[in-house]
Design an enzyme around this catalytic site. Sequence first.
Site, PDB file in Angstrom:
ATOM      1  N   LEU A   1      38.449  31.374 -11.949  1.00 22.49           N
ATOM      2  CA  LEU A   1      38.769  31.387 -10.520  1.00 22.49           C
ATOM      3  C   LEU A   1      38.057  30.271  -9.776  1.00 22.49           C
ATOM      4  O   LEU A   1      37.176  29.613 -10.328  1.00 22.49           O
ATOM      5  CB  LEU A   1      38.410  32.766  -9.954  1.00 22.49           C
ATOM      6  CG  LEU A   1      39.226  33.896 -10.598  1.00 22.49           C
ATOM      7  CD1 LEU A   1      38.519  35.238 -10.468  1.00 22.49           C
ATOM      8  CD2 LEU A   1      40.626  33.957  -9.992  1.00 22.49           C
TER       9      LEU A   1
ATOM     10  N   THR B   1      33.557  27.997 -12.184  1.00 22.24           N
ATOM     11  CA  THR B   1      32.321  27.289 -11.804  1.00 22.24           C
ATOM     12  C   THR B   1      31.886  27.847 -10.463  1.00 22.24           C
ATOM     13  O   THR B   1      32.573  27.655  -9.452  1.00 22.24           O
ATOM     14  CB  THR B   1      32.569  25.771 -11.658  1.00 22.24           C
ATOM     15  OG1 THR B   1      33.042  25.260 -12.890  1.00 22.24           O
ATOM     16  CG2 THR B   1      31.292  25.055 -11.257  1.00 22.24           C
TER      17      THR B   1
ATOM     18  N   LYS C   1      26.063  23.508 -16.015  1.00 24.12           N
ATOM     19  CA  LYS C   1      27.311  22.872 -15.549  1.00 24.12           C
ATOM     20  C   LYS C   1      27.052  22.012 -14.299  1.00 24.12           C
ATOM     21  O   LYS C   1      27.561  20.899 -14.167  1.00 24.12           O
ATOM     22  CB  LYS C   1      28.340  23.983 -15.267  1.00 24.12           C
ATOM     23  CG  LYS C   1      29.507  23.602 -14.407  1.00 24.12           C
ATOM     24  CD  LYS C   1      30.562  22.828 -15.146  1.00 24.12           C
ATOM     25  CE  LYS C   1      31.672  22.389 -14.197  1.00 24.12           C
ATOM     26  NZ  LYS C   1      32.615  21.492 -14.797  1.00 24.12           N
TER      27      LYS C   1
ATOM     28  N   LYS D   1      32.824  20.412  -4.321  1.00 24.14           N
ATOM     29  CA  LYS D   1      32.370  21.808  -4.456  1.00 24.14           C
ATOM     30  C   LYS D   1      31.140  21.850  -5.365  1.00 24.14           C
ATOM     31  O   LYS D   1      30.127  22.469  -5.039  1.00 24.14           O
ATOM     32  CB  LYS D   1      33.517  22.648  -5.051  1.00 24.14           C
ATOM     33  CG  LYS D   1      33.114  24.060  -5.430  1.00 24.14           C
ATOM     34  CD  LYS D   1      34.211  24.758  -6.225  1.00 24.14           C
ATOM     35  CE  LYS D   1      33.643  25.507  -7.388  1.00 24.14           C
ATOM     36  NZ  LYS D   1      34.622  26.130  -8.252  1.00 24.14           N
TER      37      LYS D   1
HETATM   38  P1  NAD Z   1      43.252  26.469  -9.650  1.00 25.41           P
HETATM   39  O1  NAD Z   1      43.182  26.611  -8.155  1.00 25.41           O
HETATM   40  O2  NAD Z   1      44.290  25.629 -10.253  1.00 25.41           O
HETATM   41  O3  NAD Z   1      43.370  27.935 -10.315  1.00 25.41           O
HETATM   42  C1  NAD Z   1      42.814  29.092  -9.760  1.00 25.41           C
HETATM   43  C2  NAD Z   1      43.870  30.174  -9.878  1.00 25.41           C
HETATM   44  O4  NAD Z   1      43.294  31.392  -9.404  1.00 25.41           O
HETATM   45  C3  NAD Z   1      45.106  29.903  -9.021  1.00 25.41           C
HETATM   46  O5  NAD Z   1      46.277  29.952  -9.833  1.00 25.41           O
HETATM   47  C4  NAD Z   1      45.094  31.018  -7.977  1.00 25.41           C
HETATM   48  O6  NAD Z   1      46.389  31.464  -7.608  1.00 25.41           O
HETATM   49  C5  NAD Z   1      44.326  32.093  -8.702  1.00 25.41           C
HETATM   50  N1  NAD Z   1      43.685  33.072  -7.812  1.00 25.41           N
HETATM   51  C6  NAD Z   1      43.014  32.849  -6.668  1.00 25.41           C
HETATM   52  N2  NAD Z   1      42.571  34.006  -6.152  1.00 25.41           N
HETATM   53  C7  NAD Z   1      42.968  34.980  -7.015  1.00 25.41           C
HETATM   54  C8  NAD Z   1      42.833  36.389  -7.026  1.00 25.41           C
HETATM   55  N3  NAD Z   1      42.182  37.034  -6.069  1.00 25.41           N
HETATM   56  N4  NAD Z   1      43.380  37.066  -8.062  1.00 25.41           N
HETATM   57  C9  NAD Z   1      44.063  36.416  -9.050  1.00 25.41           C
HETATM   58  N5  NAD Z   1      44.227  35.086  -9.073  1.00 25.41           N
HETATM   59  C10 NAD Z   1      43.684  34.371  -8.065  1.00 25.41           C
HETATM   60  O7  NAD Z   1      41.784  26.000 -10.103  1.00 25.41           O
HETATM   61  P2  NAD Z   1      41.402  25.305 -11.504  1.00 25.41           P
HETATM   62  O8  NAD Z   1      41.497  23.839 -11.347  1.00 25.41           O
HETATM   63  O9  NAD Z   1      42.099  26.010 -12.599  1.00 25.41           O
HETATM   64  O10 NAD Z   1      39.837  25.660 -11.549  1.00 25.41           O
HETATM   65  C11 NAD Z   1      39.363  26.947 -11.918  1.00 25.41           C
HETATM   66  C12 NAD Z   1      37.846  26.854 -12.101  1.00 25.41           C
HETATM   67  O11 NAD Z   1      37.556  25.887 -13.111  1.00 25.41           O
HETATM   68  C13 NAD Z   1      37.106  26.395 -10.841  1.00 25.41           C
HETATM   69  O12 NAD Z   1      35.939  27.153 -10.709  1.00 25.41           O
HETATM   70  C14 NAD Z   1      36.814  24.928 -11.098  1.00 25.41           C
HETATM   71  O13 NAD Z   1      35.660  24.471 -10.425  1.00 25.41           O
HETATM   72  C15 NAD Z   1      36.619  24.934 -12.617  1.00 25.41           C
HETATM   73  N6  NAD Z   1      36.891  23.656 -13.273  1.00 25.41           N
HETATM   74  C16 NAD Z   1      38.021  22.952 -12.995  1.00 25.41           C
HETATM   75  C17 NAD Z   1      38.257  21.757 -13.646  1.00 25.41           C
HETATM   76  C18 NAD Z   1      39.499  20.940 -13.356  1.00 25.41           C
HETATM   77  O14 NAD Z   1      39.592  19.796 -13.836  1.00 25.41           O
HETATM   78  N7  NAD Z   1      40.480  21.473 -12.639  1.00 25.41           N
HETATM   79  C19 NAD Z   1      37.336  21.278 -14.594  1.00 25.41           C
HETATM   80  C20 NAD Z   1      36.220  22.037 -14.906  1.00 25.41           C
HETATM   81  C21 NAD Z   1      36.002  23.238 -14.229  1.00 25.41           C
END
Ligand code: NAD
Length: 293
Positions: free
Chosen positions: A65, A96, A171, A246
């Site tokens: 999330l 994260t 991280k 963030k």
């Molecule tokens: P994203 O916004 O694409 O995915 C998050 C998902 O959570 C969305 O599909 C959203 O609809 C869902 N969501 C939100 N609230 C919700 C709820 N209450 N119940 C169910 N689903 C819910 O984000 P992401 O890019 O996949 O990142 C996710 C995590 O990974 C973050 O913490 C981010 O910091 C970390 N991260 C991302 C990357 C990257 O390159 N995108 C790299 C490393 C770490």
Amino acid sequence: MASIGFIGVGHMGAPMVINLLKAGHKVKVFDLNVNQMKLVAAKGASIAASAIDASKDVDVLISMLISGKVVEDIYLHDIKLLKHINTNTLVIDSSTIAAEDSRKVADAAKQKGIAIVDAPVSGGVAGAEAGTLSFMVGGDKSAFELAEPILKCMGKNIFHAGESGAGQTAKICNNMLLAIHMAGTAEALKMGVDSGLDPKVLSDIMVKSSGRNWSLELYNPYPGVQDHVPAANNYTDGFAVNLMNKDLGLAKETAVQTQTKIPMGSLAQKLFKEHAENGNGQLDFSSIQLWYE
Ligand code: NAD
């Protein structure tokens, strides 16, 4: 093979689910975005009716999330998921978030006898798709050992950083350093180009010299130096400036709590913040190169 519940199938969660399915696990997903659920359902996942449904009768529950608030709302406050999770379900939160928030959720889970680890990732969407993520895990050794075989289906390097919250701390240290060397790489390349050097020639020189670093070598921010990086594609896709901001915010909070001096991290945060304020928040973070133009 395990039965797995997965909450949050966004940019990262969806490819992670696909790799769990490829490894033969049974995965039930929940996301507020129906289209994201349909995307993984097309690959064999089943769709849960709610977060509670996703966590029912599973061996492992994974969440991916966006923020500490969403994680706390789901596990502790709005949905109170911990009340519904069976004590023999292992919880893996790969979001994260602040180490403090992870520890809050972990303490509550442990009080209910639920094994839990924080397991944030490095490697981005490309790493999630390729199944080569690095997982930085915080939690009891016994919980880490339960999580390791599941994490191996989605990643290549699985590290036990320490107790609950330690994965998040690792991280955030990593991403603060990433922001610093990406900005430093963009700065050096710009000075070389302004002085008449070819950015590719300069990159080749520095990769074989003491300026070598990950941003320069594998994720070069200067357009035209490398193919298959966001700089070759107008900085689309990749790891968004907003997400880097963030993480830099989390680094700042950590530094305040630990009273650590982070002048380099603070300067990187200032640059990336200005860059987002200039309308670049959705671009890949290597677009910090544009800040120097
Ligand atoms: P994203 O916004 O694409 O995915 C998050 C998902 O959570 C969305 O599909 C959203 O609809 C869902 N969501 C939100 N609230 C919700 C709820 N209450 N119940 C169910 N689903 C819910 O984000 P992401 O890019 O996949 O990142 C996710 C995590 O990974 C973050 O913490 C981010 O910091 C970390 N991260 C991302 C990357 C990257 O390159 N995108 C790299 C490393 C770490």
